[in-house]
Design a protein around this motif. Structure first.
Motif, PDB file in Angstrom:
ATOM      1  N   LYS A 136     -74.910  70.172  32.564  1.00  0.00           N
ATOM      2  CA  LYS A 136     -74.647  71.236  33.528  1.00  0.00           C
ATOM      3  C   LYS A 136     -75.705  72.330  33.449  1.00  0.00           C
ATOM      4  O   LYS A 136     -76.053  72.949  34.464  1.00  0.00           O
ATOM      5  CB  LYS A 136     -73.264  71.820  33.273  1.00  0.00           C
ATOM      6  CG  LYS A 136     -72.878  72.953  34.213  1.00  0.00           C
ATOM      7  CD  LYS A 136     -71.534  73.543  33.812  1.00  0.00           C
ATOM      8  CE  LYS A 136     -71.199  74.766  34.651  1.00  0.00           C
ATOM      9  NZ  LYS A 136     -69.928  75.402  34.212  1.00  0.00           N
ATOM     10  N   ASN A 157     -78.355  70.724  35.578  1.00  0.00           N
ATOM     11  CA  ASN A 157     -77.876  70.380  36.917  1.00  0.00           C
ATOM     12  C   ASN A 157     -76.500  70.996  37.121  1.00  0.00           C
ATOM     13  O   ASN A 157     -75.492  70.432  36.704  1.00  0.00           O
ATOM     14  CB  ASN A 157     -77.812  68.858  37.082  1.00  0.00           C
ATOM     15  CG  ASN A 157     -77.208  68.456  38.428  1.00  0.00           C
ATOM     16  OD1 ASN A 157     -76.899  69.296  39.271  1.00  0.00           O
ATOM     17  ND2 ASN A 157     -77.026  67.159  38.621  1.00  0.00           N
ATOM     18  N   PRO A 158     -76.435  72.164  37.767  1.00  0.00           N
ATOM     19  CA  PRO A 158     -75.144  72.850  37.946  1.00  0.00           C
ATOM     20  C   PRO A 158     -74.132  72.050  38.756  1.00  0.00           C
ATOM     21  O   PRO A 158     -72.944  72.348  38.720  1.00  0.00           O
ATOM     22  CB  PRO A 158     -75.532  74.138  38.690  1.00  0.00           C
ATOM     23  CG  PRO A 158     -77.000  74.301  38.454  1.00  0.00           C
ATOM     24  CD  PRO A 158     -77.558  72.927  38.338  1.00  0.00           C
ATOM     25  N   ALA A 159     -74.611  71.047  39.491  1.00  0.00           N
ATOM     26  CA  ALA A 159     -73.710  70.247  40.324  1.00  0.00           C
ATOM     27  C   ALA A 159     -73.130  69.048  39.580  1.00  0.00           C
ATOM     28  O   ALA A 159     -72.452  68.209  40.179  1.00  0.00           O
ATOM     29  CB  ALA A 159     -74.452  69.763  41.572  1.00  0.00           C
ATOM     30  N   THR A 160     -73.372  68.964  38.269  1.00  0.00           N
ATOM     31  CA  THR A 160     -72.896  67.827  37.485  1.00  0.00           C
ATOM     32  C   THR A 160     -71.379  67.667  37.587  1.00  0.00           C
ATOM     33  O   THR A 160     -70.626  68.621  37.349  1.00  0.00           O
ATOM     34  CB  THR A 160     -73.281  67.993  36.004  1.00  0.00           C
ATOM     35  OG1 THR A 160     -74.701  67.902  35.869  1.00  0.00           O
ATOM     36  CG2 THR A 160     -72.630  66.914  35.139  1.00  0.00           C
ATOM     37  N   ARG A 166     -67.834  70.312  45.273  1.00  0.00           N
ATOM     38  CA  ARG A 166     -69.286  70.473  45.135  1.00  0.00           C
ATOM     39  C   ARG A 166     -69.952  70.607  46.495  1.00  0.00           C
ATOM     40  O   ARG A 166     -70.809  71.479  46.717  1.00  0.00           O
ATOM     41  CB  ARG A 166     -69.874  69.270  44.399  1.00  0.00           C
ATOM     42  CG  ARG A 166     -71.363  69.393  44.102  1.00  0.00           C
ATOM     43  CD  ARG A 166     -72.024  68.037  43.983  1.00  0.00           C
ATOM     44  NE  ARG A 166     -72.112  67.337  45.258  1.00  0.00           N
ATOM     45  CZ  ARG A 166     -72.720  66.164  45.425  1.00  0.00           C
ATOM     46  NH1 ARG A 166     -73.267  65.557  44.393  1.00  0.00           N
ATOM     47  NH2 ARG A 166     -72.753  65.594  46.624  1.00  0.00           N
ATOM     48  N   ARG A 222     -75.450  68.801  46.834  1.00  0.00           N
ATOM     49  CA  ARG A 222     -76.166  68.102  45.769  1.00  0.00           C
ATOM     50  C   ARG A 222     -77.324  68.947  45.233  1.00  0.00           C
ATOM     51  O   ARG A 222     -77.978  69.673  45.957  1.00  0.00           O
ATOM     52  CB  ARG A 222     -76.677  66.784  46.356  1.00  0.00           C
ATOM     53  CG  ARG A 222     -77.337  65.837  45.417  1.00  0.00           C
ATOM     54  CD  ARG A 222     -77.754  64.575  46.168  1.00  0.00           C
ATOM     55  NE  ARG A 222     -76.768  63.519  46.067  1.00  0.00           N
ATOM     56  CZ  ARG A 222     -76.574  62.608  47.000  1.00  0.00           C
ATOM     57  NH1 ARG A 222     -77.241  62.640  48.134  1.00  0.00           N
ATOM     58  NH2 ARG A 222     -75.677  61.660  46.821  1.00  0.00           N
ATOM     59  N   TRP A 223     -77.567  68.818  43.944  1.00  0.00           N
ATOM     60  CA  TRP A 223     -78.678  69.507  43.292  1.00  0.00           C
ATOM     61  C   TRP A 223     -80.004  68.992  43.845  1.00  0.00           C
ATOM     62  O   TRP A 223     -80.179  67.795  44.066  1.00  0.00           O
ATOM     63  CB  TRP A 223     -78.602  69.232  41.789  1.00  0.00           C
ATOM     64  CG  TRP A 223     -79.655  69.883  40.949  1.00  0.00           C
ATOM     65  CD1 TRP A 223     -80.067  71.187  40.985  1.00  0.00           C
ATOM     66  CD2 TRP A 223     -80.426  69.256  39.911  1.00  0.00           C
ATOM     67  NE1 TRP A 223     -81.029  71.422  40.033  1.00  0.00           N
ATOM     68  CE2 TRP A 223     -81.279  70.244  39.358  1.00  0.00           C
ATOM     69  CE3 TRP A 223     -80.489  67.966  39.388  1.00  0.00           C
ATOM     70  CZ2 TRP A 223     -82.165  69.978  38.320  1.00  0.00           C
ATOM     71  CZ3 TRP A 223     -81.361  67.712  38.361  1.00  0.00           C
ATOM     72  CH2 TRP A 223     -82.196  68.704  37.834  1.00  0.00           C
ATOM     73  N   ASN A 224     -80.963  69.908  44.063  1.00  0.00           N
ATOM     74  CA  ASN A 224     -82.258  69.501  44.612  1.00  0.00           C
ATOM     75  C   ASN A 224     -83.300  69.208  43.537  1.00  0.00           C
ATOM     76  O   ASN A 224     -84.472  68.995  43.847  1.00  0.00           O
ATOM     77  CB  ASN A 224     -82.794  70.571  45.570  1.00  0.00           C
ATOM     78  CG  ASN A 224     -83.085  71.908  44.870  1.00  0.00           C
ATOM     79  OD1 ASN A 224     -82.833  72.054  43.669  1.00  0.00           O
ATOM     80  ND2 ASN A 224     -83.577  72.880  45.623  1.00  0.00           N
ATOM     81  N   SER A 257     -85.150  74.286  39.493  1.00  0.00           N
ATOM     82  CA  SER A 257     -84.465  75.255  38.642  1.00  0.00           C
ATOM     83  C   SER A 257     -84.798  76.670  39.097  1.00  0.00           C
ATOM     84  O   SER A 257     -85.626  76.872  39.995  1.00  0.00           O
ATOM     85  CB  SER A 257     -84.889  75.064  37.174  1.00  0.00           C
ATOM     86  OG  SER A 257     -86.295  75.212  37.042  1.00  0.00           O
ATOM     87  N   CYS A 264     -83.335  76.613  42.723  1.00  0.00           N
ATOM     88  CA  CYS A 264     -82.200  75.700  42.516  1.00  0.00           C
ATOM     89  C   CYS A 264     -81.193  75.837  43.653  1.00  0.00           C
ATOM     90  O   CYS A 264     -80.737  76.934  43.966  1.00  0.00           O
ATOM     91  CB  CYS A 264     -81.518  76.005  41.184  1.00  0.00           C
ATOM     92  SG  CYS A 264     -80.045  75.008  40.882  1.00  0.00           S
ATOM     93  N   ALA A 289     -77.629  74.061  44.559  1.00  0.00           N
ATOM     94  CA  ALA A 289     -76.624  73.114  44.066  1.00  0.00           C
ATOM     95  C   ALA A 289     -75.237  73.686  44.254  1.00  0.00           C
ATOM     96  O   ALA A 289     -75.013  74.884  44.085  1.00  0.00           O
ATOM     97  CB  ALA A 289     -76.847  72.793  42.592  1.00  0.00           C
TER      98      ALA A 289
END
Length: 414
Positions: A117, A120-123, A191, A197-199, A202, A206, A208
């Motif tokens: 996470k 990737n905050p969208a995990t 989400r 979705r995360w791109n 960072s 970022c 997400a």
């Protein structure tokens, strides 16, 4: 043959499976059946143990052909730092990660939820374990059988004068897996509603949505199915006990034996249904008894009602009983074996079996995919893969060339 086209309601969703045996793999199996791209990581040393469970064909379980259908098999030694690095790359690209290791194992490999996470905050991670990620038992091993026992299912299964029984399938694992699927779909919806979705970037770049962890404990998934168990005990001190084939407090609903020795389940517990049942049996006295018009009046006379139904069943064959009850619109059913299922007109009309072929040309039937979606139904694209069948393909998507893959294979990483 593997179909490469992506279709289904989950087409485009990437899933990484880090699990073995039943709960985690069943969870990802359902996502794969509806179009998700599932990569299953297996140990190079034999793979998922379920490959050798129950009835085998050429050394591989027939169960495997169902449990791993539509999945890609990547062999990876997760105890090797290089294997962990590959798994992390896949995890950061995944929409959903499904795992059923003991709590703490993934963290040792830098694959824990908080670790992923942070990048990737969208995990979205579905974590299936015996007792959940917290609490005094979190580090204990807990298979489905333990979840069924602790969650209350085993206590109420069987006859009162005998020890508790297990259901003949791994129901605890499967119920937990279904909770995992439901949680994953809700998390995916959240989400997408919070940014998507995360791109892969960072900092300020970022983009997400908000991911989350779905913490499924096997015993809690079973406990969630236990109906009115808690309020009945809390309010009235009632402990639900084993009652054989009967459904306590809901009368009549039981298993009875016909004159030809067959078993039949009759559920005449609706008020109007009860009256139809009694009339069909020729018991007008019970049909017109005012005390028996409602369930709360029938409960004190459960033994009398069950006795009357059993006495009637003893005069019938299974076929004659079914014909009379169906004509009276009373819910009733034979207790099916798989042989009964595979020859039953209802199963066949609903296309509940799929015909497939193993690589050597041997035909095999599999259970069809459920639930049935009218516009985007599930599909079996290929049977459970050979161990490591997709290893090279997956690694190449991560940038490894043939030489690099050969080196990993030589070193036992894949």
């Amino acid at each position: 043959m593997t179909k490469t086209s992506s279709s289904g309601p989950l087409a485009g969703i990437k899933v990484l499976e880090l699990g073995t045996l039943i709960a985690g793999p069943f969870c990802s199996r359902m996502l794969a059946e509806f179009g998700a791209d599932v990569i299953k990581i297996e140990s190079p040393d034999g793979g998922d143990p379920i490959r050798q469970w129950r009835v085998l064909k050429d050394g591989t379980s027939l169960w495997w052909s169902v449990q791993a259908r539509n999945k890609k098999s990547l062999t990876l030694n997760l105890k090797d730092p290089r294997g962990q690095q590959i798994a992390k790359k896949l995890a950061l690209e995944a929409d959903i990660i499904i795992e059923n290791y003991r709590p703490g194992v993934l963290e040792k490999w830098s694959l824990g939820y908080e670790q992923l996470k942070a990048e990737n905050p969208a995990t979205i991670m579905v974590r299936l374990s015996g007792f959940g990620q917290t609490g005094p038992l979190k580090d204990q091993p807990g298979f489905g059988a333990i979840g069924e026992s602790m969650g209350g299912m085993r206590y109420v299964s069987g006859f009162p004068d005998r020890p508790p029984l297990r259901i003949g399938i791994s129901i605890g694992d499967s119920v937990a897996a279904l909770h995992g699927v439901i949680g994953a779909m809700m998390a995916l919806r959240h989400r997408d509603a919070t940014g998507g979705r995360w791109n892969g970037k960072s900092g300020a770049e970022c983009v997400a949505g908000q991911g989350q962890m779905i913490d499924v404990a096997l015993y809690e998934a079973v406990f969630n199915m236990m109906e009115s168990l808690v309020p009945e005990y809390d309010y009235a001190g009632v402990v639900r006990e084993r009652t054989g084939g009967a459904l306590p407090g809901i009368v009549p609903s039981n298993t009875y034996t016909t004159g030809d020795g067959e078993n039949i389940v009759i559920a005449g517990n609706g008020d109007a249904i009860f009256k139809r049942l009694m009339l069909a049996m020729g018991r007008d006295d019970l049909a017109n008894d005012a005390q028996l018009a409602r369930n709360d009046g029938r409960v004190p006379r459960t033994a009398e009602i069950d006795g009357a139904i059993q006495a009637w069943c003893a005069t019938q064959t299974i076929d004659s009983a079914m014909a009379i009850l169906q004509a009276a619109d009373v819910p009733a059913g034979k207790i099916y074996s798989v042989r009964d299922m595979m020859n039953d007109p209802q199963f066949l009309a609903r296309k509940m079996f799929e015909q497939h072929t193993f690589a050597d040309g041997t035909p095999i039937k599999l259970p069809a995919i459920t639930p049935k979606l009218s516009e985007t139904p599930g599909e079996t694209k290929w049977l459970g893969p050979a161990l490591g069948e997709h290893t090279d393909d997956v690694l190449k998507t991560l940038g490894y060339d043939d030489a690099g893959i050969a080196e990993l294979r030589r070193d036992g990483v894949v």
